[in-house]
Write a protein that holds these residues in place. Structure first.
Motif, PDB file in Angstrom:
ATOM      1  N   THR A 150       0.091   6.348 -18.184  1.00 44.80           N
ATOM      2  CA  THR A 150       1.272   6.102 -17.823  1.00 44.80           C
ATOM      3  C   THR A 150       1.655   5.462 -16.470  1.00 44.80           C
ATOM      4  O   THR A 150       2.353   4.436 -16.148  1.00 44.80           O
ATOM      5  N   ASN A 151       0.709   5.901 -15.324  1.00 41.50           N
ATOM      6  CA  ASN A 151       1.016   5.624 -14.086  1.00 41.50           C
ATOM      7  C   ASN A 151       0.639   4.340 -14.113  1.00 41.50           C
ATOM      8  O   ASN A 151       1.303   3.215 -13.139  1.00 41.50           O
ATOM      9  N   LEU A 152      -0.631   4.011 -14.517  1.00 37.86           N
ATOM     10  CA  LEU A 152      -1.096   2.525 -14.368  1.00 37.86           C
ATOM     11  C   LEU A 152      -0.256   1.902 -15.148  1.00 37.86           C
ATOM     12  O   LEU A 152      -0.025   0.404 -14.925  1.00 37.86           O
ATOM     13  N   LEU A 153       0.242   2.150 -16.564  1.00 32.57           N
ATOM     14  CA  LEU A 153       1.219   1.241 -17.283  1.00 32.57           C
ATOM     15  C   LEU A 153       2.572   0.816 -16.351  1.00 32.57           C
ATOM     16  O   LEU A 153       2.865  -0.292 -16.173  1.00 32.57           O
ATOM     17  N   ILE A 154       2.983   1.865 -15.579  1.00 37.12           N
ATOM     18  CA  ILE A 154       4.187   1.562 -14.850  1.00 37.12           C
ATOM     19  C   ILE A 154       3.716   0.836 -13.671  1.00 37.12           C
ATOM     20  O   ILE A 154       4.439  -0.259 -13.219  1.00 37.12           O
ATOM     21  N   LEU A 155       2.470   0.900 -13.094  1.00 39.96           N
ATOM     22  CA  LEU A 155       2.169  -0.146 -11.955  1.00 39.96           C
ATOM     23  C   LEU A 155       1.969  -1.544 -12.349  1.00 39.96           C
ATOM     24  O   LEU A 155       2.674  -2.353 -11.891  1.00 39.96           O
ATOM     25  N   TYR A 156       1.629  -1.802 -13.821  1.00 46.83           N
ATOM     26  CA  TYR A 156       1.463  -2.897 -14.189  1.00 46.83           C
ATOM     27  C   TYR A 156       2.764  -3.290 -14.784  1.00 46.83           C
ATOM     28  O   TYR A 156       3.144  -4.686 -14.321  1.00 46.83           O
ATOM     29  N   ILE A 167       6.505  -1.775  -5.524  1.00 50.08           N
ATOM     30  CA  ILE A 167       5.457  -0.714  -6.203  1.00 50.08           C
ATOM     31  C   ILE A 167       5.588   0.396  -5.304  1.00 50.08           C
ATOM     32  O   ILE A 167       5.459   1.603  -5.900  1.00 50.08           O
ATOM     33  N   SER A 168       5.761   0.221  -3.908  1.00 50.52           N
ATOM     34  CA  SER A 168       5.750   1.249  -3.078  1.00 50.52           C
ATOM     35  C   SER A 168       6.858   2.137  -3.176  1.00 50.52           C
ATOM     36  O   SER A 168       7.342   3.385  -2.419  1.00 50.52           O
ATOM     37  N   MET A 169       8.047   1.845  -3.783  1.00 52.76           N
ATOM     38  CA  MET A 169       9.173   2.474  -3.795  1.00 52.76           C
ATOM     39  C   MET A 169       9.505   3.269  -4.956  1.00 52.76           C
ATOM     40  O   MET A 169      10.590   4.484  -4.980  1.00 52.76           O
ATOM     41  N   CYS A 170       8.490   3.202  -5.845  1.00 51.55           N
ATOM     42  CA  CYS A 170       8.534   3.989  -6.926  1.00 51.55           C
ATOM     43  C   CYS A 170       7.676   5.425  -6.453  1.00 51.55           C
ATOM     44  O   CYS A 170       6.401   5.343  -6.296  1.00 51.55           O
TER      45      CYS A 170
END
Length: 156
Positions: free
Chosen positions: A8-14, A24-27
């Motif tokens: 999940t976290n990498l999917l969100i990053l993508y 990216i740094s705000m999430c």
């Protein structure tokens, strides 16, 4: 053919990097990453033939995307829809999940769905979740820690 399961976290990053890398740094879920991490992930993903997720990962992506307010959330979801249309989804039944009473308290339903899917040899899990990576690796399930990609990228 190798199928990549994105946690999940990498999917969100993508997704967030595809939308607006400056956010990216705000999430909360991606704040430890930067634009370079997104570019590394994007490059790695582009080399894979198929990205696969479970409905549990999709639900977490949706729930965690509501940190964005309008204006912007609709545009972000448009990016999500466009990117997801190129991915595959595999369903893991509740009965399969409930068989893992040893794992559920350690890693939860979403990660157990990843575990179940990754037991098939054609899958490789890419995760930034160290407990999940450790469990998968100890059970000889194909898993790659995003930290390992980062280390390779920086030549460490």
């Amino acid at each position: 053919m190798v199928k990549l399961i994105l946690d999940t976290n990498l999917l969100i990053l993508y997704m967030l990097g595809s939308y607006r890398p400056d956010m990216i740094s705000m999430c909360n879920y991606t704040s430890k990453y930067g634009k370079d991490d997104y570019l590394l992930l994007k490059t790695f993903i582009n080399k894979q033939s198929l990205i696969c997720i479970t409905p549990h990962i999709l639900t977490e992506l949706s729930n965690q995307s509501f940190f964005l307010k309008e204006p912007g959330r609709s545009d972000f979801f448009n990016v999500i829809v466009r990117k997801l249309s190129k991915m595959d989804e595999e369903y893991i039944s509740l009965n399969h999940l409930l068989q893992h009473t040893d794992l559920l308290p350690k890693i939860g339903f979403t990660d157990v769905s990843i575990y179940e899917l990754a037991k098939k040899q054609e899958y490789v899990v890419l995760t930034d979740d160290f407990p999940l990576h450790q469990i998968l690796s100890s059970r000889r399930i194909n898993s790659l820690s995003f930290a390992h990609l980062q280390g390779g990228f920086w030549g460490l």
